[in-house]
Design a protein around this motif. Structure first.
Motif, PDB file in Angstrom:
ATOM      1  N   GLY A 100      36.964  32.209  46.589  1.00  0.00           N
ATOM      2  CA  GLY A 100      37.369  33.264  45.684  1.00  0.00           C
ATOM      3  C   GLY A 100      38.710  33.871  46.051  1.00  0.00           C
ATOM      4  N   THR A 101      39.438  34.291  45.025  1.00  0.00           N
ATOM      5  CA  THR A 101      40.709  34.970  45.219  1.00  0.00           C
ATOM      6  C   THR A 101      40.764  36.146  44.257  1.00  0.00           C
ATOM      7  OG1 THR A 101      43.118  34.657  45.312  1.00  0.00           O
ATOM      8  CG2 THR A 101      41.939  33.419  43.612  1.00  0.00           C
ATOM      9  N   LEU A 102      41.186  37.302  44.763  1.00  0.00           N
ATOM     10  CA  LEU A 102      41.137  38.537  43.991  1.00  0.00           C
ATOM     11  C   LEU A 102      42.374  38.703  43.118  1.00  0.00           C
ATOM     12  CD1 LEU A 102      39.852  41.295  43.328  1.00  0.00           C
ATOM     13  CD2 LEU A 102      41.028  42.204  45.368  1.00  0.00           C
ATOM     14  N   VAL A 107      37.352  38.808  40.983  1.00  0.00           N
ATOM     15  CA  VAL A 107      37.501  37.739  41.963  1.00  0.00           C
ATOM     16  C   VAL A 107      37.318  36.425  41.213  1.00  0.00           C
ATOM     17  CG1 VAL A 107      36.602  36.677  44.055  1.00  0.00           C
ATOM     18  CG2 VAL A 107      36.643  39.177  43.836  1.00  0.00           C
ATOM     19  N   TYR A 108      38.259  35.543  41.370  1.00  0.00           N
ATOM     20  CA  TYR A 108      38.241  34.256  40.677  1.00  0.00           C
ATOM     21  C   TYR A 108      37.811  33.160  41.650  1.00  0.00           C
ATOM     22  CZ  TYR A 108      40.463  36.242  36.567  1.00  0.00           C
ATOM     23  OH  TYR A 108      40.720  36.975  35.431  1.00  0.00           O
ATOM     24  N   ARG A 130      28.840  36.833  37.338  1.00  0.00           N
ATOM     25  CA  ARG A 130      29.886  35.826  37.340  1.00  0.00           C
ATOM     26  C   ARG A 130      29.977  35.192  35.958  1.00  0.00           C
ATOM     27  NH1 ARG A 130      30.306  32.156  42.616  1.00  0.00           N
ATOM     28  NH2 ARG A 130      30.188  34.315  43.370  1.00  0.00           N
ATOM     29  N   GLY A 188      45.808  34.742  44.075  1.00  0.00           N
ATOM     30  CA  GLY A 188      45.524  36.047  43.515  1.00  0.00           C
ATOM     31  C   GLY A 188      46.480  37.105  44.035  1.00  0.00           C
ATOM     32  N   THR A 247      40.807  41.737  35.671  1.00  0.00           N
ATOM     33  CA  THR A 247      40.611  42.042  37.085  1.00  0.00           C
ATOM     34  C   THR A 247      39.255  41.537  37.558  1.00  0.00           C
ATOM     35  OG1 THR A 247      42.043  43.986  37.038  1.00  0.00           O
ATOM     36  CG2 THR A 247      40.349  43.916  38.746  1.00  0.00           C
ATOM     37  N   THR A 250      43.977  41.548  40.621  1.00  0.00           N
ATOM     38  CA  THR A 250      43.914  42.936  40.187  1.00  0.00           C
ATOM     39  C   THR A 250      45.062  43.198  39.237  1.00  0.00           C
ATOM     40  OG1 THR A 250      42.966  43.584  42.324  1.00  0.00           O
ATOM     41  CG2 THR A 250      43.824  45.339  40.917  1.00  0.00           C
ATOM     42  N   ARG A 309      34.907  33.960  37.150  1.00  0.00           N
ATOM     43  CA  ARG A 309      35.359  35.234  37.695  1.00  0.00           C
ATOM     44  C   ARG A 309      34.202  36.212  37.724  1.00  0.00           C
ATOM     45  NH1 ARG A 309      39.447  37.127  32.803  1.00  0.00           N
ATOM     46  NH2 ARG A 309      37.844  37.548  31.208  1.00  0.00           N
TER      47      ARG A 309
END
Length: 124
Positions: free
Chosen positions: A117-119, A92-93, A44, A8, A90, A121, A37
């Motif tokens: 999770g990975t953000l 968190v995945y 979610r 991310g 955008t 943006t 996400r």
């Protein structure tokens, strides 16, 4: 098995990102690996899934034509390739694992192991 999501970051609208989901502890086999996400203040939501053995993929309508999902046997990993990103992407995945039936693949409650999770943006 444990999942580690990464890749991310902060990008501009129209850019691309590739998210990775690396599995450790055992080799993925009869699993489906899903991407979900969660945007701030929202539930979610399902993004995509791929079956490890057959490679069958499912994408939610809002990302069809922009996102693809792939797997790498050698790295025991799944990737979410995201193109033409928009601010609406955008979130968190998260990646997660299930062995549920096809009809339930969009249901996050059917996934029993989740990565951290990975953000992502996307600025306009």
């Amino acid at each position: 098995v444990q999942l580690q999501a990464s890749g991310g970051g902060l990008v501009q609208a129209g850019d691309s990102l590739r998210l990775s989901c690396a599995a450790s502890g055992r080799t993925l086999n009869s699993d489906k690996v899903g991407w979900f996400r969660q945007a701030p203040g929202k539930e979610r939501e399902f993004v995509a899934t791929i079956s490890w053995n057959g490679g069958t993929t499912i994408l939610t309508d809002s990302v069809k034509g922009r996102f693809t999902v792939s797997r790498d046997y050698g790295r025991n990993s799944v990737y979410l390739h995201m193109n033409r990103l928009t601010p609406e992407d955008t979130a968190v995945y998260f990646c997660a694992i299930t062995r549920t039936v096809y009809s339930s693949l969009r249901d996050p409650t059917k996934y029993y192991i989740w990565g951290q999770g990975t953000l992502v943006t996307v600025s306009s």
